[in-house]
Design a protein around this motif. Structure first.
Motif, PDB file in Angstrom:
ATOM      1  N   ILE A  46       0.827  -1.209   0.000  1.00 44.39           N
ATOM      2  CA  ILE A  46       0.000   0.000   0.000  1.00 44.39           C
ATOM      3  C   ILE A  46       0.860   1.258   0.000  1.00 44.39           C
ATOM      4  CG2 ILE A  46      -1.752   1.286   1.293  1.00 44.39           C
ATOM      5  CD1 ILE A  46      -2.907  -1.328   2.212  1.00 44.39           C
ATOM      6  N   LYS A  47       1.994   1.229   0.699  1.00 40.12           N
ATOM      7  CA  LYS A  47       2.894   2.387   0.686  1.00 40.12           C
ATOM      8  C   LYS A  47       3.424   2.647  -0.719  1.00 40.12           C
ATOM      9  CE  LYS A  47       4.530   2.281   5.487  1.00 40.12           C
ATOM     10  NZ  LYS A  47       5.687   2.032   6.382  1.00 40.12           N
ATOM     11  N   GLU A  65       0.579   4.090  -2.773  1.00 41.30           N
ATOM     12  CA  GLU A  65       0.288   5.464  -2.354  1.00 41.30           C
ATOM     13  C   GLU A  65       1.353   6.436  -2.842  1.00 41.30           C
ATOM     14  OE1 GLU A  65      -0.376   9.033  -0.117  1.00 41.30           O
ATOM     15  OE2 GLU A  65       1.433   7.822  -0.049  1.00 41.30           O
ATOM     16  N   THR A  66       2.601   5.996  -2.844  1.00 42.98           N
ATOM     17  CA  THR A  66       3.701   6.870  -3.280  1.00 42.98           C
ATOM     18  C   THR A  66       3.713   7.050  -4.790  1.00 42.98           C
ATOM     19  OG1 THR A  66       5.032   6.121  -1.400  1.00 42.98           O
ATOM     20  CG2 THR A  66       6.191   7.215  -3.200  1.00 42.98           C
ATOM     21  N   ARG A  96      -4.726   7.927  -8.783  1.00 43.81           N
ATOM     22  CA  ARG A  96      -4.834   7.768  -7.335  1.00 43.81           C
ATOM     23  C   ARG A  96      -6.033   6.911  -6.933  1.00 43.81           C
ATOM     24  NH1 ARG A  96      -1.879   9.361  -3.390  1.00 43.81           N
ATOM     25  NH2 ARG A  96      -2.694   9.760  -1.298  1.00 43.81           N
ATOM     26  N   VAL A 156      -5.285   3.768  -4.961  1.00 45.04           N
ATOM     27  CA  VAL A 156      -5.188   3.809  -3.503  1.00 45.04           C
ATOM     28  C   VAL A 156      -6.553   3.506  -2.893  1.00 45.04           C
ATOM     29  CG1 VAL A 156      -4.553   5.224  -1.515  1.00 45.04           C
ATOM     30  CG2 VAL A 156      -3.329   5.495  -3.679  1.00 45.04           C
ATOM     31  N   THR A 185      -4.740   1.025   5.021  1.00 45.88           N
ATOM     32  CA  THR A 185      -4.761   2.178   4.112  1.00 45.88           C
ATOM     33  C   THR A 185      -5.051   3.465   4.867  1.00 45.88           C
ATOM     34  OG1 THR A 185      -5.552   0.750   2.323  1.00 45.88           O
ATOM     35  CG2 THR A 185      -5.767   3.121   2.001  1.00 45.88           C
ATOM     36  N   VAL A 238      -2.417   6.575   4.447  1.00 43.11           N
ATOM     37  CA  VAL A 238      -2.816   7.784   3.714  1.00 43.11           C
ATOM     38  C   VAL A 238      -2.955   8.951   4.689  1.00 43.11           C
ATOM     39  CG1 VAL A 238      -4.596   8.840   2.289  1.00 43.11           C
ATOM     40  CG2 VAL A 238      -3.962   6.450   1.928  1.00 43.11           C
ATOM     41  N   CYS A 274      -0.079  15.945   3.470  1.00 47.81           N
ATOM     42  CA  CYS A 274       0.488  15.510   2.196  1.00 47.81           C
ATOM     43  C   CYS A 274       0.090  16.375   1.010  1.00 47.81           C
ATOM     44  CB  CYS A 274       0.095  14.067   1.912  1.00 47.81           C
ATOM     45  SG  CYS A 274      -1.682  13.814   1.640  1.00 47.81           S
ATOM     46  N   THR A 303      -7.739  12.274  -1.204  1.00 48.51           N
ATOM     47  CA  THR A 303      -7.880  10.867  -1.532  1.00 48.51           C
ATOM     48  C   THR A 303      -9.298  10.371  -1.305  1.00 48.51           C
ATOM     49  OG1 THR A 303      -5.571  10.512  -0.864  1.00 48.51           O
ATOM     50  CG2 THR A 303      -6.950   8.548  -1.169  1.00 48.51           C
TER      51      THR A 303
END
Length: 422
Positions: free
Chosen positions: A74-75, A78-79, A87, A90, A104, A108, A114, A118
């Motif tokens: 998931i990281k 997300e990145t 997106r 995600v 998640t 997130v 950030c 999302t």
């Protein structure tokens, strides 16, 4: 299995969940409409409504993935997927199963942290502190609707456009309302897609922003009172239950009919003035209220330790007063433009984001009392700017401490006719 194949299989799982939701939506009764039957909504509202998630037996083989590997997957997603429409992968991770959803949610970050939007709850969380989130508003004159999209320019409108919010203008005999929804085709205040509204007075000089859910716990503690939803039988039938006054917008009267830009003040009842001070924080909700919690029972209200604020049809129309001087609300004012002798017009520096002169254009900065010890740079920082770039196309850039919902509602007030202010 390669990383790309894992993402591809996640998309297939997401599509399978969407098809199941559509089938269940058709089988449900007419009063059971919810987010599961609206795949076009930003993210998944069920991420914050656990009762809408599928049973454990439908989670599939991905539910037993080791936590360390799941976090790494998931990281990486997300990145790598930093902008829409990519997106949405995600969001697909959060839709796999309950365990994926929890991981998640931990990974997130909020828009303040950030700078990205999302999930639907991101629309009610403060924007980033460093750089604004850039959006644009498209006005549909024929239908009286206004659509907020995420993006730098309207060229993203279409399949790749990310709809954030939509509003419909409703005229009444003595006022005008803008009902704000998460989707384009449902503006009912009984729907789960309804998140708030904007209401004006008869002259169009005062507007009130109502949120569909009460301020989060941080604001409640600052005001030393407890906010709650009101049972429909406790107030006048004309006052819809579940509308909480979070801001008031006031336009100054132009008594002498002099030429010039509008002058406006915005009082954010849900944001303390200390939010813009060094080390200050703004209220950040973490999820939408569950439908079962919208109207608490009398017994549960009696157990609350904090004093209850008594609402009536008149008190709903007035902004809540802060309990102490230290909890004064944040006040915004429009930045004063300068007169350009060569162009013979009032000018503001929109940094290329506004290209058409209009009385609707504005920039909002904090109206700070000298005793609050706020730096000059913070006082000059533009928190919200709105301006015209074409026929029925406007840009909207907002930052901390405002949320997308609050910024959109403030910009909607600029569309309304104000004969007494111009």
């Amino acid at each position: 299995m390669s990383f790309k194949s894992m993402v591809r299989e996640l998309k297939e799982i997401r599509d399978g969940i969407g098809s199941m939701s559509r089938r269940s939506g058709r089988a449900a009764s007419s009063n059971g409409r919810g987010w599961a039957s609206r795949p076009q909504v930003l993210g998944l509202q069920s991420l914050h409504h656990p009762s809408h998630w599928w049973p454990e037996r439908q989670q599939g083989k991905w539910a037993d993935l080791p936590t360390e590997l799941l976090q790494d997957v998931i990281k990486r997603v997300e990145t790598s997927e930093a902008s829409w429409p990519a997106r949405r992968h995600v969001v697909a991770c959060a839709a796999v199963c309950r365990s994926w959803r929890e991981v998640t949610k931990e990974i997130v970050q909020t828009p303040e942290q950030c700078g990205q939007i999302t999930f639907p709850i991101s629309l009610k969380q403060p924007g980033p502190r460093d750089a604004p989130i850039q959006c644009f508003i498209k006005r549909e004159r024929a239908t009286g609707t206004y659509h907020l999209y995420l993006g730098l320019t309207p060229s993203l409108h279409g399949e790749n456009g990310k709809l954030l919010l939509s509003a419909r203008k409703i005229r009444h005999a003595t006022s005008t309302e803008y009902v704000i929804s998460l989707v384009l085709d449902d503006y009912s205040r009984a729907s789960s897609t309804y998140i708030g509204k904007l209401r004006s007075n008869f002259l169009g000089t005062k507007f009130t922003i109502y949120d569909s859910q009460p301020p989060c716990d941080a604001t409640v503690r600052l005001n030393s009172s407890s906010s709650r939803r009101i049972h429909s039988k406790q107030v006048s039938p004309r006052v819809p239950a579940g509308n909480y006054n979070v801001a008031t917008i006031t336009y100054e009267l132009n008594v002498f009919r002099t030429r010039g830009p509008r002058r406006m003040h915005v009082m954010m009842h849900s944001i303390p003035a200390s939010a813009i001070q060094e080390g200050g924080t703004a209220p950040t909700p973490t999820g939408f209220l569950h439908p079962a919690d919208e109207q608490p029972s009398t017994s549960s209200l009696a157990k609350l330790k904090d004093p209850i604020v008594e609402f009536s049809s008149t008190s709903l129309a007035e902004p809540p007063m802060p309990a102490t001087a230290t909890c004064e609300p944040l006040i915004l004012k429009n930045k004063a433009p300068r007169w350009h002798e060569q162009l013979q017009c009032w000018c503001l520096n929109f940094r290329g984001r506004v290209t058409v002169a209009s009385v609707k254009n504005f920039q909002l900065v904090a109206a700070v009392d000298p005793s609050n010890q706020v730096s000059l740079a913070e006082q000059e920082r533009v928190i919200l700017q709105f301006g015209k770039i074409g026929k029925d196309i406007f840009t909207m850039d907002y930052r901390y401490p405002l949320s997308a919902f609050q910024a959109f509602a403030i910009c909607l007030s600029s569309f309304d006719t104000k004969p007494a202010c111009e």
